[in-house]
Structures are given as C-alpha cells and as structure tokens.
Design a protein around this motif. Sequence first.
Motif, short mmCIF file in Angstrom:
data_model
loop_
_atom_site.label_atom_id
_atom_site.label_comp_id
_atom_site.label_asym_id
_atom_site.label_seq_id
_atom_site.Cartn_x
_atom_site.Cartn_y
_atom_site.Cartn_z
N ALA A 98 0.85 -1.18 0.00
CA ALA A 98 0.00 0.00 0.00
C ALA A 98 0.89 1.23 0.00
O ALA A 98 2.03 1.18 0.46
CB ALA A 98 -0.91 0.00 1.23
N ASP A 103 -2.42 5.36 -3.35
CA ASP A 103 -3.70 4.73 -3.03
C ASP A 103 -4.74 5.70 -2.45
O ASP A 103 -5.86 5.29 -2.16
CB ASP A 103 -3.49 3.57 -2.05
N LEU A 106 -8.28 5.44 -3.44
CA LEU A 106 -8.92 4.17 -3.09
C LEU A 106 -9.38 4.13 -1.63
O LEU A 106 -10.38 3.50 -1.31
CB LEU A 106 -7.96 3.00 -3.34
N TYR A 107 -8.65 4.79 -0.75
CA TYR A 107 -9.00 4.69 0.67
C TYR A 107 -9.67 5.94 1.23
O TYR A 107 -10.15 5.92 2.36
CB TYR A 107 -7.79 4.30 1.53
N PHE A 142 -10.70 -0.79 -1.22
CA PHE A 142 -9.28 -0.65 -0.93
C PHE A 142 -8.72 -1.89 -0.23
O PHE A 142 -7.65 -2.39 -0.57
CB PHE A 142 -9.04 0.60 -0.08
N ASP A 173 -5.80 -0.62 -10.52
CA ASP A 173 -5.64 -0.27 -9.11
C ASP A 173 -4.74 -1.26 -8.38
O ASP A 173 -3.90 -0.87 -7.57
CB ASP A 173 -6.99 -0.18 -8.41
#
Length: 192
Positions: A98, A103, A106-107, A142, A173
């Motif tokens: 991660a 990311d 995504l989170y 995520f 992703d």
Amino acid sequence: MVDKYSLPISVTIDGEEIRIRNECDYRICLDCIKISKDESLSDQDKSFISLNVFYEDFYKIKNYEEAIAIMVEIINGEEAPKFSELNQEISDKKMPIADFNIDFPLYVAPLNAKLGYDCRRKEFTHWWTFLSAYKEIGDCYFAQVVNIRKKRYLDHRPLDKQEQRFYLENQKDVNALYKMSAEDEAFLNDEF
C-alpha cells in the motif's frame, strides 16, 4: 520524544519551540512521505526538503538530526505501522502493498466514513487523526485491492475465482504500485 496523549502541533528542539506547518495537517505528512520516496533526490535533499515542508519554523532549526528524528516519530504516528513495514521482501526487491499517496483515491471514501466528514473539504485534519481513521478501515474496495496485492505479490498464492475476477476487473488499481516490464505483465496475465 513526542507526547502521545495530545495532537502535536509544535515540538521543542534544543529548547526552541518549532511549529509544525499547518498544525500537522495530514497533507503535510503525505507530502513528506512522497518526498522520501522520490528517487530523483539524494538522501540529503530528501531530508532538507522534508524538514522545510514539515516545520513552519524551519529557519529556527539548528539540530537537523533531532528535527528529522522527531518528524519521523510523528509521521510514524501513535502506534501506527511504520511506513517501512509496509514494504516486504519480494525476490530481490522491496515491494509495497500500500502507498499513502498513490492509493489515496482508493482509501479516502472509507477513511471519510470513519472520520464522519470529507477530509479533503476540511482545511485541517491532524495527521494522527487521519492515521487513526486509516487503521480502522474495514472491508471495502481498498481492502480488497491490498488483499489481492498481498496474496499475489507477497505470498505468491493463487487467487480464487472471485479474486481472479476482481483482479481482472481492477488490474489498474491492484498494479498501481508496481512498475512491470511487458514480459512480467504477460507472465502474470498468463496465470489466468
């Protein structure tokens, strides 16, 4: 040593109070993490630039070593996983599972759900508050991406049918952190 029972917005270095830029807003820490991973910079440049980004009163600092140690302690957070621990050995390379910056899209939604507000719309969210919410992210898109990365690239275990479908639909992703040669990508895609 940083007081773990409050949200640090300044620190004392050699008896001098040094303010953390924007009261230690998460964006400052994400910028420092990004700088630390910039391969085009020397270690000395990474340190100097990060200190300048992190400390509002950078010009007051005389003890750079202590300032770096305190900055790293704050960024690593209160019982947070060390950023270096997000990397694990894969073959001869260190591969992340991660990345706080890459990311982020995504989170951010599950993180916002934990915070109860959209951190991007707020002028300020303290880094430790951000980290606490990040650690509480549960089952979500995520988490699935990270699980597939871990299973596929760290553990080298086969994906079940549902994971294979998820991977094929979300390769961009899942693979966002990995720079693969065309040969590696062909090999991985032949797995299915």
